[in-house]
Design an enzyme around this catalytic site. Structure first.
Site, PDB file in Angstrom:
ATOM      1  N   LYS A  89       0.854  -1.190   0.000  1.00  0.00           N
ATOM      2  CA  LYS A  89       0.000   0.000   0.000  1.00  0.00           C
ATOM      3  C   LYS A  89       0.886   1.235   0.000  1.00  0.00           C
ATOM      4  CE  LYS A  89      -4.236   1.269  -0.271  1.00  0.00           C
ATOM      5  NZ  LYS A  89      -5.007   0.858  -1.437  1.00  0.00           N
ATOM      6  N   SER A 121      -8.238  -0.379  -5.322  1.00  0.00           N
ATOM      7  CA  SER A 121      -8.533   0.005  -3.950  1.00  0.00           C
ATOM      8  C   SER A 121     -10.032   0.269  -3.810  1.00  0.00           C
ATOM      9  CB  SER A 121      -7.682   1.208  -3.542  1.00  0.00           C
ATOM     10  OG  SER A 121      -7.513   1.249  -2.139  1.00  0.00           O
TER      11      SER A 121
END
Length: 591
Positions: free
Chosen positions: A191, A387
């Site tokens: 991430k 996402s």
């Protein structure tokens, strides 16, 4: 005094009269533009569709009448309109071919280029011709144009062909100069959206995933060009490594990158020859807008396949947004209306988003879940569905992605600016405190979060990540542990996501529509309707002056800042963002 007042009154009357006249002229101009836009377009015999590969390509055409009126607007066209024009040209008998006019082409994503190119490949199945010409071909433009039967270049032109590079930007040191630093809480070693604020270089995990997906995109591009131009893949990579961009144009013909070197007037003669018209005849040209304004093809079916466009950042509110966004409340209400519309038999959710607010993503996920309980939902992924973009997709019955779609990035983070040094050291402010409980001053701008507070926030973020995993596992019929293995914020190409069951099939929006019809069991008895409805001309004009800051001014800012627009706006808006984000590094520039 009397004479002075008389002259002042005459001046005021003159100004008012001038304003009224200008107002009337403007109104006539606007009505003329409206009439021109709504006029029925007719295809003349031996026509050619002119497809401009120049300007900015976005997911959907929103229009900018203010820019049209005063001029100087950044040239922009919707991918949806371009795909429709190509598809319609294939079936229009009087359109004999497509003329691609290449220029400074700036598509939003590699997947948009791939969708355009695939549409042109499909067009050629009709037996009609495609020719391309440019004074200069950007790499993206050449990739699309290489599908043409004949690729022509100005004798003094260039073909840019150099490979791909990803160059993320880092703001840590810039923010430090003004006394600001980011407190990061995240889940997932891949991430990487927060790295722009907390690091000064890419992490090893981010470097790995970025290298893999830009290499995958490049291999896809090279493979397509090699097939069309009959040039070995190794040769195309050799050309990229030698910066063929600066080669003599004659060498580009020898290397089979282009077929001919012609001036503009010579290209016209070539087109006329293909059309079978005399040199002194005018070529009947159809623009993308002309194709969109053609009378709709007759379809009396009562069965609708709704194509709902969800593109941009996922946000909680549209207030203050200058770009198109996916607002949680708005999209949820729209999907509920489609759910209750008995004529709509299935819904294709067209997603092109790098993500955003985790809260808004959850609300849209719930709306998709409820919609799926009543009718089939198929997701068509554009350039991004990562996402939060994947979050809102994962509940669908079926997911279709382009091979070069960037998807996955299943993970969340929290990013909290610490401005205490700015306030106390840079500005010299002093603070005192009286409180009743241990965390009464939580979130106070005068101090950073304590280690205990960071630990509490980490639990909150972990809980959000667990919910994300659960949603994906439910939608994709997988175990949460298996989802975690391919999650952790990692970005996948569509072609790789299919192998790990994050998507079901590869293709464009037509593939998704066909699947939706199949799941709805309507056969070929259906028609497609797009949602939300595109604003009419007057609505677009009012929106240009609207409270959101003005589309025209925003387009000018985009044109001025170029690749720096996204990171600048990100810094500007970060304070107003929902603190927990499900987003990929959306400011990443792929060149």
């Amino acid at each position: 005094m009397k004479e002075f007042l008389k002259y002042v009154l005459a001046t005021v009357i003159g100004i008012l009269t001038f304003a009224v006249v200008i107002g009337i002229i403007s109104a006539i101009s606007i009505m003329g533009m409206v009439a021109s836009q709504e006029a029925t377009t007719v295809v003349k015999e031996k026509s050619v569709l002119v497809l401009p590969l120049s300007g900015i390509v976005t997911e959907r055409s929103d229009g900018n009448p203010f820019g049209q009126i005063i001029g100087g607007a950044a040239e922009s066209v919707g991918l949806d309109d371009m795909l429709y024009a190509i598809k319609r040209a294939k079936t229009e008998e009087d359109i004999k071919g497509i003329y691609i006019e290449a220029g400074l082409f700036s598509p939003d994503t590699p997947a948009s280029c791939q969708a355009l190119r695939n549409a042109l490949v499909d067009f050629k199945k009709s037996g009609k011709w495609i020719v391309a010409y440019g004074d200069q071909y950007t790499q993206a433009a050449y990739y699309v144009a290489s599908v043409a039967d004949e690729v022509m270049l100005n004798p003094d032109g260039t073909v840019d062909w150099h490979g791909l590079a990803a160059q993320p930007m880092f703001f840590k040191d810039l923010l430090a100069k003004v006394g600001v630093k980011m407190q990061i809480v995240k889940v997932g070693k891949f991430k990487s959206a927060t790295e722009a604020y907390s690091e000064d270089r890419m992490s090893d995990a981010n470097r790995l995933q970025t290298s893999l997906y830009i290499t995958g995109i490049w291999n896809s591009m090279v493979g397509d060009v090699a097939a069309s131009r009959k040039i070995p893949v190794a040769k195309l990579n050799e050309y990229a490594d030698s910066l063929v961009t600066f080669d003599d144009p004659k060498d580009l013909v020898e290397k089979k990158l282009v077929d001919k070197l012609l001036y503009t007037d010579e290209v016209k003669k070539s087109i006329k020859k293909r059309l079978g018209v005399d040199d002194d005849d005018v070529v009947n040209q159809m623009s993308v807008v002309d194709m969109v304004n053609l009378p709709a093809e007759k379809n009396k079916s009562d069965n609708k396949i709704a194509v709902y466009y969800a593109y941009g950042n996922v946000v909680d509110s549209e207030m203050g947004q200058t770009d198109h966004v996916i607002c949680g409340n708005t999209v949820s209400k729209d999907l509920e209306e489609l759910m209750n519309d008995d004529e709509v038999k299935a819904v294709v959710l067209r997603v092109n988003s790098p993500g955003g607010s985790a809260y808004a993503s959850e609300q849209i996920w719930n709306a998709v879940r409820k919609l799926k309980a009543k009718k089939p939902v198929v997701v068509s992924m554009g350039g991004y569905a990562a996402s939060g973009g994947y979050y809102i997709s994962c509940a669908a019955n079926y997911i279709v992605a382009e091979p070069t779609t960037l998807t996955g990035s299943i993970g969340i983070f929290g990013m909290f600016p610490d401005v205490s040094d700015l306030l106390t050291q840079k500005l010299g402010l002093k603070f005192d405190l009286v409180k009743t409980n241990k965390y009464s001053d939580f979130g106070n701008a005068s101090r950073p979060y304590s280690p205990e507070e960071i630990a509490i926030l980490q639990k909150y973020i972990d809980r959000g990540y667990s919910l994300f995993l659960k949603r994906v596992a439910e939608g994709r019929k997988m175990k949460e542990a298996d989802v975690h293995e391919i999650a952790q914020g990692r970005v996948w190409l569509g072609q790789d996501a299919k192998k790990i069951k994050l998507v079901d099939a590869l293709g464009g929006i037509d593939v998704a529509v066909a699947k939706a019809a199949e799941l709805a069991k309507v056969g070929s008895d259906y028609k497609t309707n797009t949602y939300p409805d595109a604003p009419d001309f007057l609505d677009q004009l009012l929106n240009s002056f609207g409270s959101n800051g003005g589309n025209y001014l925003d387009e000018q800012l985009k044109a001025t800042l170029g690749e720096y627009y996204e990171p600048v706006m990100m810094v500007k808006n970060i304070k107003g963002q929902y603190p927990v984000q499900a987003r990929m590094p959306y400011h990443l520039v792929i060149k």
